[in-house]
Design an enzyme around this catalytic site. Sequence first.
Site, PDB file in Angstrom:
ATOM      1  N   CYS A 138       0.805  -1.229   0.000  1.00 59.50           N
ATOM      2  CA  CYS A 138       0.000   0.000   0.000  1.00 59.50           C
ATOM      3  C   CYS A 138       0.841   1.283   0.000  1.00 59.50           C
ATOM      4  O   CYS A 138       0.410   2.300  -0.540  1.00 59.50           O
ATOM      5  CB  CYS A 138      -0.947  -0.026   1.193  1.00 59.50           C
ATOM      6  N   HIS A 253      -2.938   6.445   4.161  1.00 57.48           N
ATOM      7  CA  HIS A 253      -1.514   6.443   4.515  1.00 57.48           C
ATOM      8  C   HIS A 253      -0.866   7.752   4.033  1.00 57.48           C
ATOM      9  O   HIS A 253      -1.203   8.268   2.956  1.00 57.48           O
ATOM     10  CB  HIS A 253      -0.784   5.296   3.814  1.00 57.48           C
TER      11      HIS A 253
END
Length: 348
Positions: A138, A253
């Site tokens: 990710c 994130h």
Amino acid sequence: MPHTPHDPTAPRIALVGATGAVGETLIGLIEDRSFRYREIHLVASPRSAGRTLEVDGRDHRVSALDTFDFSCVDLAFFSAGSEVSRKWAPVAAGQGALVVDNTNAFRMDPDTPLVVPQVNAETLTRRPASGIAANPNCSTIPLVRLLRPVEDRWGLSRAVVSTYQAASGRGHSGTAELYEATRAALEDPSEPGPQVEFSPTLAFNVIPFIDELLDSGFTMEEQKMLQESRKILGLPHLDVTTTCVRVPVRNGHSEAAWIECDDVVDRAELVALLAALPEVTVHDRDTPGAFPTPRTIDEANHVHVGRVRVSPHNPRGFWLWVVADNLRIGAALNALQIAEELVARGAL
Ligand code: A2P
């Protein structure tokens, strides 16, 4: 535009891990992007077998993975963890499905392309030898999407990155644990709350440790960012070094990236270069110093960039602040874009 989910020319698809955080995001994206399929099969653990989930206005019963026959599908998305993929993705590929795997299980396998469609879609010209196309980590995906054009323009010598990774990276149970631990700490600050997904507690804390520790002293998450960036960019000696940190953010994130190039970088040109990339929003473009945050990004399907700073004493290097929805950009959206690319290239 009306969506025709039961198109006879479209692939038959299976979603393994359909009840999880990435699986649910994938269902939402399949609907939003009108991804065409002939049949859709939802697959999870025996715990969820028989549950019903809605896709494109129709109810679908969840099947248990251990009795599912992959010979009835053309394409199988796997988002149920590395252990499940290690065991079942080769079974699915052996039964004829092309697997798009969201886990770490096959990313470094030489017979498995590691794909970010905006960077290396050319790796999808034919069915992979392993029958699997891997979705990168990710935090790697947004980074390489920005590094590619920088390498092409100025040459890359190194990237030094700190990540700020959200609880949803650990799935539904990670998000639930953040809420529960936060609630417990608000009632009694000495109370750490549950520590199954995150240890020590993630409530009002940051944890500079994700995944397992390696002999090198780096964590597996940190090693993934190095190895995967090299493979995707086709730069086997690229110096990428990271510290991966879990932060008490629900979803999204962030990364602080210091990027050093072979040639001197012009800030205005850099901002224009990044702003011209597909599905990238540069917040700094009209307002130098502006920045995205996980809670304030409006377009969740974009990589967001801000705080673009070329160093005055080393103009070959610059800082970026990067925010990307880890469940979308970092997982489900990239996987679906791989599938869209496979369909467009007739590779299924
Ligand atoms: P289930 O909901 O039945 O446990 P998350 O990332 O949010 O934790 O979700 C993980 C996903 O992977 C869920 O869909 C979960 O199904 C699925 N899963 C976990 N373990 C297995 C397994 N052994 N076999 C099949 N699916 C699994």
